[in-house]
Design an enzyme around this catalytic site. Sequence first.
Site, PDB file in Angstrom:
ATOM      1  N   ARG A 258      31.015  48.558 103.347  1.00 48.30           N
ATOM      2  CA  ARG A 258      30.557  48.905 101.998  1.00 48.30           C
ATOM      3  C   ARG A 258      31.200  47.991 100.955  1.00 48.30           C
ATOM      4  NH1 ARG A 258      27.839  53.852 100.272  1.00 48.30           N
ATOM      5  NH2 ARG A 258      27.616  53.490  98.061  1.00 48.30           N
TER       6      ARG A 258
ATOM      7  N   HIS B 114      19.646  58.290  84.328  1.00 45.87           N
ATOM      8  CA  HIS B 114      19.862  59.523  85.099  1.00 45.87           C
ATOM      9  C   HIS B 114      18.792  60.548  84.719  1.00 45.87           C
ATOM     10  CE1 HIS B 114      22.080  62.431  87.412  1.00 45.87           C
ATOM     11  NE2 HIS B 114      22.076  63.270  86.385  1.00 45.87           N
TER      12      HIS B 114
HETATM   13  C1  GAR Z   1      14.373  57.490  87.605  1.00 50.47           C
HETATM   14  O1  GAR Z   1      14.004  58.829  87.375  1.00 50.47           O
HETATM   15  C2  GAR Z   1      15.870  57.331  87.489  1.00 50.47           C
HETATM   16  O2  GAR Z   1      16.462  58.130  86.494  1.00 50.47           O
HETATM   17  C3  GAR Z   1      16.297  57.810  88.845  1.00 50.47           C
HETATM   18  O3  GAR Z   1      15.371  57.217  89.722  1.00 50.47           O
HETATM   19  C4  GAR Z   1      14.110  57.108  89.058  1.00 50.47           C
HETATM   20  C5  GAR Z   1      13.609  55.707  89.211  1.00 50.47           C
HETATM   21  O4  GAR Z   1      12.253  55.619  88.886  1.00 50.47           O
HETATM   22  N1  GAR Z   1      17.650  57.421  89.119  1.00 50.47           N
HETATM   23  C6  GAR Z   1      18.480  58.153  89.867  1.00 50.47           C
HETATM   24  O5  GAR Z   1      18.163  59.218  90.355  1.00 50.47           O
HETATM   25  C7  GAR Z   1      19.842  57.538  90.067  1.00 50.47           C
HETATM   26  N2  GAR Z   1      20.723  58.473  90.653  1.00 50.47           N
HETATM   27  P1  GAR Z   1      11.460  54.252  88.998  1.00 50.47           P
HETATM   28  O6  GAR Z   1      11.813  53.629  90.363  1.00 50.47           O
HETATM   29  O7  GAR Z   1      10.026  54.606  88.936  1.00 50.47           O
HETATM   30  O8  GAR Z   1      11.908  53.357  87.876  1.00 50.47           O
END
Ligand code: GAR
Length: 214
Positions: free
Chosen positions: A69, A113
């Site tokens: 990692r 988030h």
């Molecule tokens: C978004 O909702 C973002 O907030 C979330 O993933 C999605 C990405 O959407 N992030 C997390 O959950 C991070 N822990 P996208 O791929 O359509 O841009």
Amino acid sequence: MSLRVAVLLSGSGSNLQALLDAQAAADLGAEVVLVVADRADAYGLQRALKHKVANAYVPLKRAHDPAIRSAWEQRLADVIAAFAPDLVVLAGFMRVLSANFLQRFPNQVINQHPALLPDDGSDTVRTEAGPVVPALRGAHVVADALRLKLPITGCTIHRATPEVDNGPVLARTEVPIRVDDTEETLHERIKAQERRMIVAVVQALAREHAQGFA
Ligand code: GAR
């Protein structure tokens, strides 16, 4: 000089698309110079290709092995640093990044988030709509909001710190939960707000950056 942005993602990349669209409309004040994914099938990589943005796949195998990692993080940081970004956007990047990584890009990493996070790092958020709701952290917060039967959730953009889903808040939007919401319908409404918010935040940071060069 326009703000140089690197975007890290693991999936669809609809937030990346919002940034690319704003950039294409000359409305961002910033340039997406690199897209990095930890998954080969992340659709965000295709979006980058289509817009002729440099992109890289930096896979992490055996994520639980600390030595592997940390070598992966080092590679990831080296790839990003080679593009000299001013800003690193975690746009649906489903890996936790360590203090070592964040130190390479001090105060430059922001995280999206899909839930409300507080200004003070506490475990609750007082919503403008009234109710106090728990600050949901982790990778399943849209499902958590439904499971807890919250009346309201939302999305937050904050500066990334070694503490997961914490750090100074740059923007936050509330999204009411409907009785017939599924995880998909709720997440899609949240993402609509996230796409608007990430463009606004990058525009604001680009303006600050430009003033620094004035
Ligand atoms: C978004 O909702 C973002 O907030 C979330 O993933 C999605 C990405 O959407 N992030 C997390 O959950 C991070 N822990 P996208 O791929 O359509 O841009």
